[in-house]
Design an enzyme around this catalytic site. Sequence first.
Site, short mmCIF file in Angstrom:
data_model
loop_
_atom_site.label_atom_id
_atom_site.label_comp_id
_atom_site.label_asym_id
_atom_site.label_seq_id
_atom_site.Cartn_x
_atom_site.Cartn_y
_atom_site.Cartn_z
NE ARG A 153 -3.79 -2.17 2.35
CZ ARG A 153 -4.65 -2.59 1.52
NH1 ARG A 153 -5.28 -1.90 0.25
NH2 ARG A 153 -5.10 -3.93 1.40
CG ASP A 154 1.32 5.45 -2.37
OD1 ASP A 154 1.92 5.41 -3.73
OD2 ASP A 154 1.46 6.49 -1.61
CB ILE A 155 3.62 5.76 2.55
CG1 ILE A 155 3.66 6.13 4.11
CG2 ILE A 155 4.18 7.23 1.62
CD1 ILE A 155 5.31 5.92 4.39
CG ASN A 206 3.66 8.69 -12.15
OD1 ASN A 206 3.05 9.02 -13.24
ND2 ASN A 206 3.38 8.80 -10.85
CD GLU A 235 6.59 12.08 -5.22
OE1 GLU A 235 6.81 11.08 -4.15
OE2 GLU A 235 5.81 12.54 -5.45
CG HIS A 243 6.50 2.57 -8.56
ND1 HIS A 243 7.55 3.29 -8.61
CD2 HIS A 243 5.43 3.78 -8.54
CE1 HIS A 243 7.49 4.60 -8.59
NE2 HIS A 243 6.27 4.68 -8.75
CG HIS A 273 1.13 4.76 -9.01
ND1 HIS A 273 1.28 5.50 -7.51
CD2 HIS A 273 2.35 5.26 -9.47
CE1 HIS A 273 2.31 6.19 -7.63
NE2 HIS A 273 2.94 5.93 -8.64
P1 DGP Z 1 6.06 7.98 -8.32
O1 DGP Z 1 5.76 9.42 -8.19
O2 DGP Z 1 5.32 7.45 -9.32
O3 DGP Z 1 7.54 7.74 -8.01
O4 DGP Z 1 5.11 7.44 -6.80
C1 DGP Z 1 6.11 6.95 -5.64
C2 DGP Z 1 4.75 6.62 -4.48
O5 DGP Z 1 5.56 5.97 -3.60
C3 DGP Z 1 4.13 7.77 -3.88
O6 DGP Z 1 2.94 7.76 -4.17
C4 DGP Z 1 4.30 7.49 -2.53
C5 DGP Z 1 5.12 6.35 -2.42
N1 DGP Z 1 5.94 6.10 -1.33
C6 DGP Z 1 6.90 6.95 -1.37
N2 DGP Z 1 7.82 6.45 -0.15
C7 DGP Z 1 7.15 5.30 0.34
C8 DGP Z 1 7.21 4.68 1.47
O7 DGP Z 1 8.42 4.51 2.07
N3 DGP Z 1 6.37 3.54 1.96
C9 DGP Z 1 5.55 3.37 0.93
N4 DGP Z 1 4.38 2.43 1.06
N5 DGP Z 1 5.03 3.85 -0.14
C10 DGP Z 1 5.92 5.18 -0.42
#
Ligand code: DGP
Length: 120
Positions: free
Chosen positions: A30-32, A88, A96, A101, A103
């Site tokens: 799950r996204d944070i 992305n 980022e 990955h 989403h």
């Molecule tokens: P992107 O912009 O496509 O690189 O999305 C990166 C995503 O990763 C963003 O939606 C937040 C997520 N994310 C960043 N750091 C962490 C983390 O430490 N844990 C989790 N679960 N998600 C993270």
Amino acid sequence: MFKETIFSKIIRREILADIVYQDELITGFRDISPKAPIHILIVPNILIPTLNDVTIVHQQILGHMLIIASKIAYKEKISKNGYRLIINCNEHGAQEIYHLHIHLLGGQRLGPMLTTLKNK
Ligand code: DGP
């Protein structure tokens, strides 16, 4: 070689994340910072920074990521109503974390895919 990100630590379970799926090729967690009620990231276990770094040797992993995305969507009960997958890439794609990955977003009606094209 490529520089590891926090996602490698999540995959190795060195730092905590809500992992919903893992096998020898990929991990889903799950996204944070969720942008929808269901927001899961599906990542290859090996470090591939961006979609630009993908080659034919990654064909199986990429296909597997899509198949598992649909299986996770089913398990999360969002298959029928629908969901969105996003990758992305680099700066203009607002990437980022430089560990490839997908989403998986769903659980409510999502807005338009993009806002209107900005004037130059
Ligand atoms: P992107 O912009 O496509 O690189 O999305 C990166 C995503 O990763 C963003 O939606 C937040 C997520 N994310 C960043 N750091 C962490 C983390 O430490 N844990 C989790 N679960 N998600 C993270």
